[in-house]
Design a protein around this motif. Sequence first.
Motif, PDB file in Angstrom:
ATOM      1  N   LEU A  89       0.830  -1.204   0.000  1.00 32.39           N
ATOM      2  CA  LEU A  89       0.000   0.000   0.000  1.00 32.39           C
ATOM      3  C   LEU A  89       0.865   1.254   0.000  1.00 32.39           C
ATOM      4  CD1 LEU A  89      -2.780  -1.041   2.546  1.00 32.39           C
ATOM      5  CD2 LEU A  89      -3.013  -0.821   0.070  1.00 32.39           C
ATOM      6  N   CYS A  90       1.914   1.240   0.810  1.00 38.19           N
ATOM      7  CA  CYS A  90       2.817   2.400   0.873  1.00 38.19           C
ATOM      8  C   CYS A  90       3.509   2.622  -0.472  1.00 38.19           C
ATOM      9  CB  CYS A  90       3.854   2.200   1.974  1.00 38.19           C
ATOM     10  SG  CYS A  90       3.195   2.269   3.656  1.00 38.19           S
ATOM     11  N   GLN A  91       3.922   1.552  -1.104  1.00 34.83           N
ATOM     12  CA  GLN A  91       4.572   1.670  -2.410  1.00 34.83           C
ATOM     13  C   GLN A  91       3.591   2.192  -3.450  1.00 34.83           C
ATOM     14  OE1 GLN A  91       7.811   1.370  -3.174  1.00 34.83           O
ATOM     15  NE2 GLN A  91       7.207   2.091  -5.207  1.00 34.83           N
ATOM     16  N   SER A  92       2.343   1.763  -3.352  1.00 35.29           N
ATOM     17  CA  SER A  92       1.316   2.237  -4.274  1.00 35.29           C
ATOM     18  C   SER A  92       1.109   3.740  -4.127  1.00 35.29           C
ATOM     19  CB  SER A  92       0.004   1.502  -4.022  1.00 35.29           C
ATOM     20  OG  SER A  92      -1.040   2.021  -4.811  1.00 35.29           O
ATOM     21  N   VAL A  93       1.071   4.208  -2.886  1.00 33.97           N
ATOM     22  CA  VAL A  93       0.902   5.646  -2.640  1.00 33.97           C
ATOM     23  C   VAL A  93       2.113   6.415  -3.131  1.00 33.97           C
ATOM     24  CG1 VAL A  93       0.752   7.390  -0.820  1.00 33.97           C
ATOM     25  CG2 VAL A  93      -0.689   5.348  -0.714  1.00 33.97           C
ATOM     26  N   LYS A  94       3.288   5.896  -2.858  1.00 33.11           N
ATOM     27  CA  LYS A  94       4.522   6.559  -3.277  1.00 33.11           C
ATOM     28  C   LYS A  94       4.584   6.684  -4.798  1.00 33.11           C
ATOM     29  CE  LYS A  94       9.567   6.294  -2.825  1.00 33.11           C
ATOM     30  NZ  LYS A  94      10.713   5.512  -2.257  1.00 33.11           N
ATOM     31  N   SER A  95       4.162   5.644  -5.509  1.00 33.78           N
ATOM     32  CA  SER A  95       4.200   5.658  -6.971  1.00 33.78           C
ATOM     33  C   SER A  95       3.144   6.583  -7.556  1.00 33.78           C
ATOM     34  CB  SER A  95       3.991   4.235  -7.511  1.00 33.78           C
ATOM     35  OG  SER A  95       4.983   3.357  -7.031  1.00 33.78           O
ATOM     36  N   THR A  96       2.038   6.764  -6.837  1.00 36.06           N
ATOM     37  CA  THR A  96       0.919   7.561  -7.347  1.00 36.06           C
ATOM     38  C   THR A  96       1.068   9.037  -7.028  1.00 36.06           C
ATOM     39  OG1 THR A  96      -0.524   5.635  -7.037  1.00 36.06           O
ATOM     40  CG2 THR A  96      -1.590   7.762  -7.371  1.00 36.06           C
ATOM     41  N   SER A  97       1.687   9.341  -5.884  1.00 39.22           N
ATOM     42  CA  SER A  97       1.796  10.731  -5.448  1.00 39.22           C
ATOM     43  C   SER A  97       2.620  11.555  -6.419  1.00 39.22           C
ATOM     44  CB  SER A  97       2.428  10.789  -4.048  1.00 39.22           C
ATOM     45  OG  SER A  97       2.580  12.129  -3.645  1.00 39.22           O
ATOM     46  N   ALA A  98       2.114  12.747  -6.714  1.00 40.22           N
ATOM     47  CA  ALA A  98       2.812  13.646  -7.634  1.00 40.22           C
ATOM     48  C   ALA A  98       3.757  14.582  -6.899  1.00 40.22           C
ATOM     49  CB  ALA A  98       1.789  14.460  -8.425  1.00 40.22           C
ATOM     50  N   THR A  99       3.867  14.420  -5.572  1.00 36.80           N
ATOM     51  CA  THR A  99       4.735  15.277  -4.778  1.00 36.80           C
ATOM     52  C   THR A  99       5.799  14.430  -4.094  1.00 36.80           C
ATOM     53  OG1 THR A  99       3.511  15.107  -2.685  1.00 36.80           O
ATOM     54  CG2 THR A  99       2.709  16.706  -4.302  1.00 36.80           C
ATOM     55  N   ASP A 100       6.771  15.112  -3.509  1.00 31.02           N
ATOM     56  CA  ASP A 100       7.824  14.438  -2.738  1.00 31.02           C
ATOM     57  C   ASP A 100       7.486  14.411  -1.247  1.00 31.02           C
ATOM     58  OD1 ASP A 100       9.340  13.988  -5.014  1.00 31.02           O
ATOM     59  OD2 ASP A 100      10.349  15.930  -4.868  1.00 31.02           O
ATOM     60  N   GLN A 101       6.223  14.674  -0.928  1.00 27.01           N
ATOM     61  CA  GLN A 101       5.781  14.720   0.460  1.00 27.01           C
ATOM     62  C   GLN A 101       6.005  13.369   1.147  1.00 27.01           C
ATOM     63  OE1 GLN A 101       4.090  17.314   2.452  1.00 27.01           O
ATOM     64  NE2 GLN A 101       4.817  15.796   3.901  1.00 27.01           N
ATOM     65  N   ARG A 102       6.622  13.403   2.310  1.00 28.35           N
ATOM     66  CA  ARG A 102       6.819  12.176   3.086  1.00 28.35           C
ATOM     67  C   ARG A 102       5.476  11.663   3.571  1.00 28.35           C
ATOM     68  NH1 ARG A 102       6.729  11.488   8.539  1.00 28.35           N
ATOM     69  NH2 ARG A 102       7.668   9.563   9.355  1.00 28.35           N
ATOM     70  N   ILE A 103       5.245  10.378   3.382  1.00 29.07           N
ATOM     71  CA  ILE A 103       4.023   9.734   3.855  1.00 29.07           C
ATOM     72  C   ILE A 103       4.422   8.517   4.674  1.00 29.07           C
ATOM     73  CG2 ILE A 103       1.873   8.605   3.202  1.00 29.07           C
ATOM     74  CD1 ILE A 103       1.806  10.242   0.692  1.00 29.07           C
ATOM     75  N   SER A 104       3.958   8.451   5.902  1.00 32.69           N
ATOM     76  CA  SER A 104       4.359   7.383   6.815  1.00 32.69           C
ATOM     77  C   SER A 104       3.436   6.170   6.701  1.00 32.69           C
ATOM     78  CB  SER A 104       4.343   7.895   8.251  1.00 32.69           C
ATOM     79  OG  SER A 104       3.003   8.132   8.672  1.00 32.69           O
ATOM     80  N   ASP A 105       3.856   5.072   7.341  1.00 33.40           N
ATOM     81  CA  ASP A 105       3.005   3.883   7.414  1.00 33.40           C
ATOM     82  C   ASP A 105       1.665   4.216   8.058  1.00 33.40           C
ATOM     83  OD1 ASP A 105       5.118   2.560   6.327  1.00 33.40           O
ATOM     84  OD2 ASP A 105       5.541   1.287   8.071  1.00 33.40           O
TER      85      ASP A 105
END
Length: 383
Positions: free
Chosen positions: A168-184
């Motif tokens: 799920l985290c990898q999916s969000v990272k690949s989809t996000s258009a920003t470099d914003q840090r997103i935690s578990d």
Amino acid sequence: MDFANFEAANFNPALLPDGAVKPTAFFTGGFQEEKIKLVDICIVKFKNDRGVVLSVNIAHAVVDGYGFNMFMHRWAEISKELVSDCTATDFGVSNVVYSRSLMQKAVSTPQEPLLSVSQKMKNSDGYLSRLVAWVSPGIRGKILEYIQASADISISCFHVSRETLDQLCQSVKSTSATDQRISDNDVLMAAITIAYAQSILKHKSEHPDVGLASWLKPTLLGSSSKNPKNFVAVEAADIRHRIPNSNLETYSGNSAISMMMLNPIELLQMPASPEVLTQVALGVRKSTEGVTSEYIAQSINGGDAESDVVLRPLIYKARVAERLMATNFSRFTLYKTDFGWGIPQFVAPANTKIPKIATFFPAHPFKGGVYVHLVDSRFEFVY
């Protein structure tokens, strides 16, 4: 009771003797006396000395998750010293501080007018919460315990594996258009919000309030809108590490405040996709980073909160369909609590009967991942 049977039943607390688990988050006491009970502990011993079930319940006004974790580790340390035949005078002095003055000194006075979110938290109104706030703490605790005991609720436990969470985290990272840090935690909270909102909104559409109930329910429960546009997710935030040079890491009392996330219901009703998950997760991250020193000051010292402010989420806001409250214990070292006979086999929240509560607990180190414990009214929880 045999440990093997308890383990085979996935540690279902329903198998424990009556009274072994007394879940409550409130101060409790008798109707005829003004004594307040802060801690309730029960120990159930298995046959053939195969282990114990330790039920620990501390009023939330006394400790938060961080303080509870400190309490359990300190208790375990003392237990191991006793097993080692140490005397009481041999115990080391703990550096834990309970005095609330430590937090009061660390939190500043608000510099700006109350934020709109803070105003909503402090200025909402409801007749039931006012009534319950008016009675004494002892009677209040008994009333709330009775309400919990008579509630027809369902308690569900879901295991989110480390592999699933990573995906799920990898999916969000690949989809996000920003470099914003997103935690578990951002991703986990987003996923639970989406799944729960879709479930509860589906049920609401199929079982709408009609007749007198459609008027009486929002009036008594303080719901300002019959058809809200936003789904409200509230998560506890620990302020200890958010105030520079505060030394609050030694404070064992309750220093949790609430952060609120508003998601359009229209968004949450869309098919769950990486794009929707990413948008909701970014909202969680924005709310998390919004817990600044000023936000903390407003939450704790902003304005004169009315007497029922802490009861509102429990009494009526929790009964609004478009709402979920969550707290995360997964970062705490609960599985390192060793009383001298090894780490716990299973750690879980008490079977609270407060609806619309999601609690995240770590799974056993051998299993990995996170357990999500979800409580809601039996007729409302769909899937």
